[in-house]
Write a protein that holds these residues in place. Structure first.
Motif, mmCIF file in Angstrom:
data_model
loop_
_atom_site.group_PDB
_atom_site.id
_atom_site.type_symbol
_atom_site.label_atom_id
_atom_site.label_comp_id
_atom_site.label_asym_id
_atom_site.label_seq_id
_atom_site.Cartn_x
_atom_site.Cartn_y
_atom_site.Cartn_z
ATOM 1 N N PHE A 186 0.862 -1.176 0.000
ATOM 2 C CA PHE A 186 0.000 0.000 0.000
ATOM 3 C C PHE A 186 0.902 1.230 0.000
ATOM 4 O O PHE A 186 1.819 1.319 0.823
ATOM 5 C CB PHE A 186 -0.857 0.057 1.269
ATOM 6 C CG PHE A 186 -2.103 -0.778 1.238
ATOM 7 C CD1 PHE A 186 -2.126 -2.008 0.630
ATOM 8 C CD2 PHE A 186 -3.253 -0.334 1.863
ATOM 9 C CE1 PHE A 186 -3.268 -2.785 0.629
ATOM 10 C CE2 PHE A 186 -4.404 -1.095 1.869
ATOM 11 C CZ PHE A 186 -4.413 -2.324 1.242
ATOM 12 N N THR A 187 0.643 2.170 -0.881
ATOM 13 C CA THR A 187 1.306 3.470 -0.828
ATOM 14 C C THR A 187 0.224 4.499 -0.524
ATOM 15 O O THR A 187 -0.739 4.649 -1.275
ATOM 16 C CB THR A 187 2.014 3.802 -2.143
ATOM 17 O OG1 THR A 187 2.929 2.738 -2.460
ATOM 18 C CG2 THR A 187 2.794 5.100 -2.019
ATOM 19 N N GLU A 188 0.378 5.184 0.585
ATOM 20 C CA GLU A 188 -0.668 6.057 1.100
ATOM 21 C C GLU A 188 -0.455 7.501 0.641
ATOM 22 O O GLU A 188 0.658 8.027 0.697
ATOM 23 C CB GLU A 188 -0.653 5.987 2.628
ATOM 24 C CG GLU A 188 -1.765 6.743 3.312
ATOM 25 C CD GLU A 188 -1.732 6.519 4.817
ATOM 26 O OE1 GLU A 188 -2.030 7.488 5.540
ATOM 27 O OE2 GLU A 188 -1.402 5.399 5.264
ATOM 28 N N ALA A 189 -1.531 8.122 0.183
ATOM 29 C CA ALA A 189 -1.518 9.532 -0.221
ATOM 30 C C ALA A 189 -2.600 10.268 0.555
ATOM 31 O O ALA A 189 -3.685 9.730 0.775
ATOM 32 C CB ALA A 189 -1.761 9.665 -1.725
ATOM 33 N N GLU A 250 11.908 10.072 0.324
ATOM 34 C CA GLU A 250 11.722 11.525 0.305
ATOM 35 C C GLU A 250 11.507 12.072 -1.103
ATOM 36 O O GLU A 250 11.165 13.247 -1.272
ATOM 37 C CB GLU A 250 12.933 12.218 0.935
ATOM 38 C CG GLU A 250 13.141 11.912 2.412
ATOM 39 C CD GLU A 250 13.706 10.523 2.655
ATOM 40 O OE1 GLU A 250 14.419 10.009 1.754
ATOM 41 O OE2 GLU A 250 13.418 9.943 3.720
ATOM 42 N N ASP A 251 11.688 11.250 -2.117
ATOM 43 C CA ASP A 251 11.583 11.701 -3.503
ATOM 44 C C ASP A 251 10.124 11.620 -3.955
ATOM 45 O O ASP A 251 9.725 10.727 -4.711
ATOM 46 C CB ASP A 251 12.483 10.848 -4.399
ATOM 47 C CG ASP A 251 12.536 11.352 -5.836
ATOM 48 O OD1 ASP A 251 11.852 12.353 -6.145
ATOM 49 O OD2 ASP A 251 13.256 10.735 -6.645
ATOM 50 N N THR A 252 9.330 12.564 -3.480
ATOM 51 C CA THR A 252 7.899 12.541 -3.779
ATOM 52 C C THR A 252 7.634 12.617 -5.275
ATOM 53 O O THR A 252 6.792 11.876 -5.809
ATOM 54 C CB THR A 252 7.190 13.702 -3.053
ATOM 55 O OG1 THR A 252 7.376 13.546 -1.641
ATOM 56 C CG2 THR A 252 5.712 13.721 -3.371
ATOM 57 N N LEU A 259 4.484 5.828 -10.054
ATOM 58 C CA LEU A 259 3.130 5.324 -9.873
ATOM 59 C C LEU A 259 2.224 5.706 -11.036
ATOM 60 O O LEU A 259 1.410 4.899 -11.507
ATOM 61 C CB LEU A 259 2.553 5.844 -8.557
ATOM 62 C CG LEU A 259 3.236 5.331 -7.282
ATOM 63 C CD1 LEU A 259 2.699 6.075 -6.063
ATOM 64 C CD2 LEU A 259 3.031 3.832 -7.115
ATOM 65 N N LEU A 260 2.352 6.931 -11.511
ATOM 66 C CA LEU A 260 1.539 7.351 -12.653
ATOM 67 C C LEU A 260 1.822 6.496 -13.875
ATOM 68 O O LEU A 260 0.906 6.185 -14.657
ATOM 69 C CB LEU A 260 1.800 8.824 -12.959
ATOM 70 C CG LEU A 260 1.177 9.832 -11.996
ATOM 71 C CD1 LEU A 260 1.693 11.239 -12.284
ATOM 72 C CD2 LEU A 260 -0.347 9.796 -12.089
ATOM 73 N N ASP A 261 3.069 6.095 -14.038
ATOM 74 C CA ASP A 261 3.417 5.235 -15.166
ATOM 75 C C ASP A 261 2.726 3.878 -15.027
ATOM 76 O O ASP A 261 2.237 3.316 -16.015
ATOM 77 C CB ASP A 261 4.936 5.068 -15.239
ATOM 78 C CG ASP A 261 5.364 4.278 -16.467
ATOM 79 O OD1 ASP A 261 5.074 4.727 -17.586
ATOM 80 O OD2 ASP A 261 5.970 3.197 -16.297
ATOM 81 N N ASN A 277 -1.996 14.668 -4.555
ATOM 82 C CA ASN A 277 -1.973 14.549 -3.101
ATOM 83 C C ASN A 277 -1.209 15.683 -2.443
ATOM 84 O O ASN A 277 -0.373 16.353 -3.055
ATOM 85 C CB ASN A 277 -1.368 13.210 -2.688
ATOM 86 C CG ASN A 277 0.005 12.981 -3.257
ATOM 87 O OD1 ASN A 277 0.199 13.058 -4.463
ATOM 88 N ND2 ASN A 277 0.977 12.705 -2.399
ATOM 89 N N ASP A 278 -1.499 15.887 -1.154
ATOM 90 C CA ASP A 278 -0.844 16.927 -0.367
ATOM 91 C C ASP A 278 0.256 16.290 0.479
ATOM 92 O O ASP A 278 -0.024 15.497 1.378
ATOM 93 C CB ASP A 278 -1.864 17.610 0.554
ATOM 94 C CG ASP A 278 -2.992 18.269 -0.229
ATOM 95 O OD1 ASP A 278 -2.686 18.960 -1.211
ATOM 96 O OD2 ASP A 278 -4.166 18.081 0.141
ATOM 97 N N GLY A 279 1.504 16.644 0.199
ATOM 98 C CA GLY A 279 2.605 16.121 0.990
ATOM 99 C C GLY A 279 3.164 14.828 0.450
ATOM 100 O O GLY A 279 2.819 14.383 -0.661
ATOM 101 N N PRO A 280 4.035 14.168 1.211
ATOM 102 C CA PRO A 280 4.736 12.962 0.742
ATOM 103 C C PRO A 280 3.840 11.730 0.763
ATOM 104 O O PRO A 280 2.727 11.751 1.302
ATOM 105 C CB PRO A 280 5.876 12.820 1.754
ATOM 106 C CG PRO A 280 5.317 13.403 3.016
ATOM 107 C CD PRO A 280 4.470 14.565 2.568
ATOM 108 N N TYR A 281 4.341 10.657 0.182
ATOM 109 C CA TYR A 281 3.684 9.355 0.236
ATOM 110 C C TYR A 281 4.224 8.569 1.441
ATOM 111 O O TYR A 281 5.329 8.829 1.921
ATOM 112 C CB TYR A 281 3.963 8.547 -1.037
ATOM 113 C CG TYR A 281 3.475 9.180 -2.307
ATOM 114 C CD1 TYR A 281 2.175 8.995 -2.752
ATOM 115 C CD2 TYR A 281 4.321 9.970 -3.083
ATOM 116 C CE1 TYR A 281 1.730 9.566 -3.937
ATOM 117 C CE2 TYR A 281 3.896 10.557 -4.261
ATOM 118 C CZ TYR A 281 2.596 10.348 -4.686
ATOM 119 O OH TYR A 281 2.162 10.928 -5.847
ATOM 120 N N ALA A 282 3.431 7.615 1.895
ATOM 121 C CA ALA A 282 3.887 6.683 2.932
ATOM 122 C C ALA A 282 3.727 5.272 2.381
ATOM 123 O O ALA A 282 2.616 4.883 1.999
ATOM 124 C CB ALA A 282 3.077 6.853 4.209
#
Length: 396
Positions: A186-189, A250-252, A259-261, A277-282
């Motif tokens: 899971f990558t959270e936005a 840290e490379d948002t 991910l878009l690809d 999204n607002d801010g980095p991914y987790a």
């Protein structure tokens, strides 16, 4: 002259982990006049973001809060409208929209942070000791046990309750099992002030949760309180996919492009859940324990929640952890010795978690299936309801 009875020493009970399971157990124990200390590795209650929204079910999570004397406060925070569940196709068309009845209170939503604060604020001052990361459990199986912490300190205790999650430091005292990566991550936005800043997403998601999948990847959007939405970008990928792709956490911008690809064939309105999204991914890779996961009884150590049974994220894990906490605390309150209480608890918990874990083998892959049921929790909920009914019949 009658010889005075020697009073039974009050057992020293230590819970490792201040998540919902550990805090629920502590609260119910204190309600029964039983002393307990909770140790948590976080420096304070605000060290980490507690994550998204939870649906607490009437027959486990709510049951535990009722025993904890907190059900009234829960209903002040709960969002019954959060039970709405939508399913989209990859173009963003709504295929199904399940809207709860006005009086449907079976599994309302509450933010994880709100639930944790509710439980924390109910405990006696000083119950939780922050900044106490457990290193190991030592001492003989029949006690007392010694808890060694990473800061070099140690304490003696008569019962260790491992409520410290997937990578439990308590688990090795009863089991050699270790979590294995499921192959799904899971990558959270995060999206903030959605009514004003992300109105299209707000309308697309509705009042609860919504999901879409193409069989290899999925998007799961979940409304939280306070105008927030979390989107979970679900894919099959190596556990180290970020570094393996030459990126860093840290490379948002780099993660976003990657991910878009992968979602290139999805409609733009769906890809906005990745790009706006607002801010980095987790990144949150999903781990599992062997099914079944059981252990030989040890009178001074037991486990609850993810430390005992690591479930896929389909609405079972936190509810089961709180039900474990409920059962363990009541066993300690109603049995004459810790040993007898732990035996009684594990007699209930281990078969229940075994049946659920075996039924949910491959549950992480289930999240990606195109023919998934509109509410991905239905199979698990049906099984858990069956187990609850059997538990009542058995009188346990």
């Amino acid at each position: 002259m009658n010889t005075p009875l020697t009073p039974t020493p009050t057992p020293r009970i230590s819970i490792i982990g201040a998540g919902p399971g550990g805090l629920t157990c502590a609260r119910i124990l204190q309600n029964h006049g039983i002393g307990v200390t909770v140790y948590d590795r976080d420096l304070n209650a605000d060290t980490r973001n507690q994550g998204g929204s939870l649906d607490l079910h009437a027959d486990d999570g709510q049951l535990a809060l009722r025993e904890a004397g907190l059900i009234g406060q829960f209903w002040k925070l709960a969002r019954s409208e959060g039970q709405q569940m939508r399913r989209w196709d990859t173009a963003g068309n709504i295929l199904l929209d399940q809207v709860p009845d006005e009086d449907d209170l079976h599994k309302p939503e509450i933010d994880r942070g709100q639930l944790r604060d509710l439980l924390l604020n109910s405990l006696a001052p000083g119950t939780v000791q922050w900044g106490r990361a457990l290193a190991s459990v030592a001492g003989p199986a029949d006690g007392p046990r010694t808890l060694h912490f990473t800061d070099g300190t140690s304490i003696e205790t008569d019962l260790v309750i491992g409520a410290d999650g997937a990578f439990s430091r308590v688990r090795p005292a009863v089991s050699a099992a270790v979590p294995a990566y499921s192959g799904v991550t899971f990558t959270e936005a995060w999206f903030d002030d959605v009514e004003n800043r992300h109105a299209d997403l707000s309308a697309l998601v509705g009042s609860g949760s919504a999901t879409a999948t193409d069989g290899e990847r999925a998007l799961f959007a979940q409304r939280n309180s306070g105008g927030h939405i979390r989107v979970y970008i679900i894919r099959r990928a190596p556990a180290d996919w970020i570094t393996a792709s030459g990126l860093s956490a840290e490379d948002t911008a780099g993660i976003r492009d990657h991910l878009l690809d992968e979602f290139a064939e999805w409609a733009p309105r769906m890809r906005h859940m990745i790009s706006n999204n607002d801010g980095p991914y987790a990144d949150r890779p999903l781990f599992v324990l062997p099914a079944p996961h059981t252990w030989d009884h040890v009178p001074t150590v037991t486990l609850l929640g993810d430390a005992a049974h690591l479930m896929p994220p389909i609405g079972v894990g936190v509810n089961l952890a709180m039900l474990d906490a409920h059962d363990l605390a009541l066993a300690l309150a109603t049995h004459p010795t810790v040993d007898e209480a732990v035996r009684a608890y594990e007699k209930i918990m281990l078969p229940r978690s075994t049946d659920l874990a075996e039924a949910l083998v491959g549950g992480a892959d289930f999240l990606l299936e195109v023919d998934e049921q509109p509410d991905g929790q239905d199979e698990a909920r049906a099984l858990q309801q069956k187990l609850q009914e059997q538990r009542q019949i058995d009188g346990t």
